[in-house]
Design an enzyme around this catalytic site. Structure first.
Site, PDB file in Angstrom:
ATOM      1  N   TYR A   1       0.833  -1.210   0.000  1.00 55.84           N
ATOM      2  CA  TYR A   1       0.000   0.000   0.000  1.00 55.84           C
ATOM      3  C   TYR A   1       0.867   1.259   0.000  1.00 55.84           C
ATOM      4  O   TYR A   1       0.667   2.175  -0.815  1.00 55.84           O
ATOM      5  CB  TYR A   1      -0.924   0.001   1.211  1.00 55.84           C
ATOM      6  CG  TYR A   1      -1.692   1.291   1.386  1.00 55.84           C
ATOM      7  CD1 TYR A   1      -2.816   1.556   0.599  1.00 55.84           C
ATOM      8  CD2 TYR A   1      -1.293   2.241   2.320  1.00 55.84           C
ATOM      9  CE1 TYR A   1      -3.519   2.745   0.747  1.00 55.84           C
ATOM     10  CE2 TYR A   1      -1.994   3.423   2.473  1.00 55.84           C
ATOM     11  CZ  TYR A   1      -3.097   3.678   1.678  1.00 55.84           C
ATOM     12  OH  TYR A   1      -3.788   4.856   1.816  1.00 55.84           O
TER      13      TYR A   1
ATOM     14  N   LYS B   1       1.275   4.264  -2.941  1.00 53.09           N
ATOM     15  CA  LYS B   1       1.063   5.687  -2.691  1.00 53.09           C
ATOM     16  C   LYS B   1       2.323   6.502  -2.950  1.00 53.09           C
ATOM     17  O   LYS B   1       2.244   7.666  -3.367  1.00 53.09           O
ATOM     18  CB  LYS B   1       0.561   5.897  -1.257  1.00 53.09           C
ATOM     19  CG  LYS B   1      -0.831   5.312  -1.026  1.00 53.09           C
ATOM     20  CD  LYS B   1      -1.857   5.859  -2.017  1.00 53.09           C
ATOM     21  CE  LYS B   1      -3.257   5.356  -1.759  1.00 53.09           C
ATOM     22  NZ  LYS B   1      -4.270   5.924  -2.674  1.00 53.09           N
TER      23      LYS B   1
END
Length: 264
Positions: free
Chosen positions: A153, A157
């Protein structure tokens, strides 16, 4: 702004829903994109009644192959011109990399990276021909440092942040009038903070979280004012500054301990 149209992905709840509500209050017509068509229809009815704006619902699963291209084609077929693109749709999975499902992690990359990149490419080219447009890509405070137990994750990002900042420079150099911004919220009061479908739950005190409304508002205001990187909240700005002072592995070790202690 009454003749402008905004497309928001992940529009059915959380920050995405707040984006839609704020933009409608500013007079933007909306294209609402998410997987749950029935929920989008209910939101569209409410926004039309509350703000007298036009709302178009497009149900789409952005994890599927060619989903971005099909979404773009759909807007063209309906003669919808997108003036403000908000790439908000995103997935999160918590837990050790080797213990999480590979399929779920691949799906997360497909949504967080591939779909966002494709939609940005398609609509940025469209906007450039008109010499105007805004694109807001939702990254995260996680973009600034490696995070064990959220490693994929955080990496997705980090991609969104680097991609958006580099694209900002390209658009400025081209002088095509397209503004690209990256929004990097920290802990935000959304279902991502307590969703059993995304693995372990991270326990965060309520006073450390911002509201979805504040995050969305700062993102919209920042993008419309031409800011390339938007970090909402004083504590998040301080956190971002700290990531520039310590080695990445030191931060990874500290965050690894914190996440292992506070995840269940």
């Amino acid at each position: 702004m009454s003749n402008q149209t905004a497309l928001v992905t992940g529009a059915s709840d959380g920050i995405g829903l707040e984006f839609c509500t704020i933009l409608a209050s500013r007079g933007y017509n909306l294209i609402l994109v998410a997987r749950r068509e029935a929920k989008l229809n209910a939101i569209a009815i409410d926004l039309r009644q509350s703000h007298a704006v036009q709302c178009t619902v497009i149900a789409a699963d952005l994890s599927l192959p060619q989903a971005a291209q099909l979404l773009f084609q759909n807007t063209k077929e309906q003669r919808l011109q997108v003036d403000f693109l908000i790439n908000n749709a995103g997935l999160l999975h918590n837990g050790p990399f080797c213990e999480l499902s590979l399929t779920e992690q691949e799906t997360m990359i497909a949504v967080n990276v591939l779909a966002l990149t494709s939609l940005t490419h398609l609509f940025a080219n469209d906007m450039a021909t008109r010499k105007t447009g805004h694109i807001l890509n939702v990254a995260s405070l996680a973009a600034w440092t490696p995070i064990p137990s959220q490693n994929v994750y955080a990496a997705t990002k980090a991609y969104v942040l680097a991609f958006s900042q580099a694209l900002t420079d390209e658009m400025n150099a081209a002088g095509n009038g397209v503004i690209v911004s990256a929004l990097c919220p920290g802990y935000t009061a959304t279902k991502m903070m307590d969703n059993p479908d995304q693995g372990a739950t991270l326990r965060i005190p309520a006073n450390m979280m911002m509201s979805s409304k504040d995050v969305a508002n700062q993102g919209i205001v920042g993008c419309l004012s031409g800011k390339h990187t938007i970090v909402p909240g004083i504590s998040n700005k301080i956190g971002t500054a700290i990531t520039h002072l310590a080695p990445k592995m030191t931060l990874a070790k500290l965050l690894g301990r914190f996440y292992r202690k506070n995840m269940n």
